[in-house]
Design a protein around this motif. Structure first.
Motif, short mmCIF file in Angstrom:
data_model
loop_
_atom_site.label_atom_id
_atom_site.label_comp_id
_atom_site.label_asym_id
_atom_site.label_seq_id
_atom_site.Cartn_x
_atom_site.Cartn_y
_atom_site.Cartn_z
N TYR A 131 0.85 -1.19 0.00
CA TYR A 131 0.00 0.00 0.00
C TYR A 131 0.89 1.24 0.00
O TYR A 131 1.93 1.26 0.65
N GLU A 132 0.43 2.27 -0.69
CA GLU A 132 1.22 3.49 -0.78
C GLU A 132 1.11 4.36 0.47
O GLU A 132 1.86 5.31 0.64
N LYS A 133 0.17 4.04 1.36
CA LYS A 133 0.01 4.80 2.61
C LYS A 133 -0.05 3.84 3.79
O LYS A 133 -0.35 2.66 3.62
N LYS A 134 0.23 4.37 4.97
CA LYS A 134 0.20 3.50 6.16
C LYS A 134 -1.22 3.06 6.47
O LYS A 134 -2.18 3.62 5.95
N ASP A 135 -1.33 2.04 7.31
CA ASP A 135 -2.62 1.48 7.72
C ASP A 135 -3.44 0.96 6.54
O ASP A 135 -4.68 1.05 6.54
N PHE A 136 -2.76 0.45 5.53
CA PHE A 136 -3.40 -0.21 4.38
C PHE A 136 -4.33 0.71 3.62
O PHE A 136 -5.42 0.33 3.20
N LYS A 137 -3.88 1.94 3.41
CA LYS A 137 -4.67 2.93 2.68
C LYS A 137 -3.95 3.33 1.39
O LYS A 137 -2.79 3.07 1.21
N GLY A 138 -4.69 4.00 0.53
CA GLY A 138 -4.13 4.44 -0.75
C GLY A 138 -4.14 3.32 -1.76
O GLY A 138 -4.78 2.29 -1.57
N PHE A 182 4.88 2.95 -7.82
CA PHE A 182 4.94 3.40 -6.44
C PHE A 182 6.29 4.02 -6.18
O PHE A 182 7.32 3.46 -6.54
N GLN A 183 6.31 5.17 -5.54
CA GLN A 183 7.56 5.78 -5.09
C GLN A 183 7.94 5.23 -3.72
O GLN A 183 9.11 5.12 -3.39
N GLU A 184 6.92 4.93 -2.90
CA GLU A 184 7.14 4.48 -1.54
C GLU A 184 6.12 3.41 -1.18
O GLU A 184 5.03 3.38 -1.73
N VAL A 185 6.48 2.56 -0.22
CA VAL A 185 5.57 1.56 0.33
C VAL A 185 5.48 1.83 1.82
O VAL A 185 6.48 1.77 2.53
N HIS A 186 4.28 2.13 2.29
CA HIS A 186 4.10 2.48 3.70
C HIS A 186 3.51 1.35 4.54
O HIS A 186 3.65 1.36 5.76
N SER A 187 2.83 0.40 3.91
CA SER A 187 2.30 -0.73 4.65
C SER A 187 2.20 -1.94 3.71
O SER A 187 2.25 -1.79 2.49
N TYR A 203 1.67 -5.53 8.28
CA TYR A 203 2.65 -4.51 8.63
C TYR A 203 2.00 -3.15 8.37
O TYR A 203 1.95 -2.70 7.22
N ASN A 204 1.47 -2.52 9.42
CA ASN A 204 0.71 -1.28 9.28
C ASN A 204 1.56 -0.10 8.80
O ASN A 204 1.03 0.85 8.26
N ASN A 205 2.85 -0.16 9.07
CA ASN A 205 3.75 0.94 8.71
C ASN A 205 5.12 0.35 8.41
O ASN A 205 5.46 -0.73 8.93
N TYR A 206 5.91 1.02 7.61
CA TYR A 206 7.24 0.50 7.25
C TYR A 206 8.13 0.29 8.48
O TYR A 206 9.03 -0.54 8.46
N THR A 207 7.87 1.01 9.57
CA THR A 207 8.66 0.79 10.79
C THR A 207 8.40 -0.59 11.38
O THR A 207 9.23 -1.11 12.13
#
Length: 92
Positions: A12-19, A37-42, A70-74
């Motif tokens: 997902y492109e945004k955290k918490d499985f959004k976007g 995708f430029q980034e993967v947040h979740s 994985y809700n967030n890349y952290t």
């Protein structure tokens, strides 16, 4: 030892499985070229295990993801949402 019989991961492109989401069942040498995708947040690993790489062509820091959410890349211990490539783990 074989790790699994099937592999499936969703990004997902945004955290918490959004976007925008993208699903894959095979290795990917360039996340940007394949999914734009430029980034993967979740991410959700539905089958198997995967290694994410910070840069394209399987370069840079590596992150091991097993089945789960994985809700967030952290959550996979990354310091940034940069994911340039990924591949299935078929043996260990």
């Amino acid at each position: 030892m074989v790790y699994g019989k099937s592999w499936k991961i969703r990004f997902y492109e945004k955290k918490d499985f959004k976007g925008q989401a993208a699903e894959c069942v095979e290795d990917c040498a360039s996340v940007y070229e394949t999914f734009k995708f430029q980034e993967v947040h979740s991410s959700v690993v539905m089958d198997g295990a995967w290694v994410l790489y910070e840069q394209p062509n399987y370069c840079g820091h590596q992150y091991f993801l097993e089945r789960g959410e994985y809700n967030n890349y952290t959550d996979w211990d990354a310091t940034s949402p940069a994911v340039g490539s990924f591949r299935m783990i078929t043996k260990f």
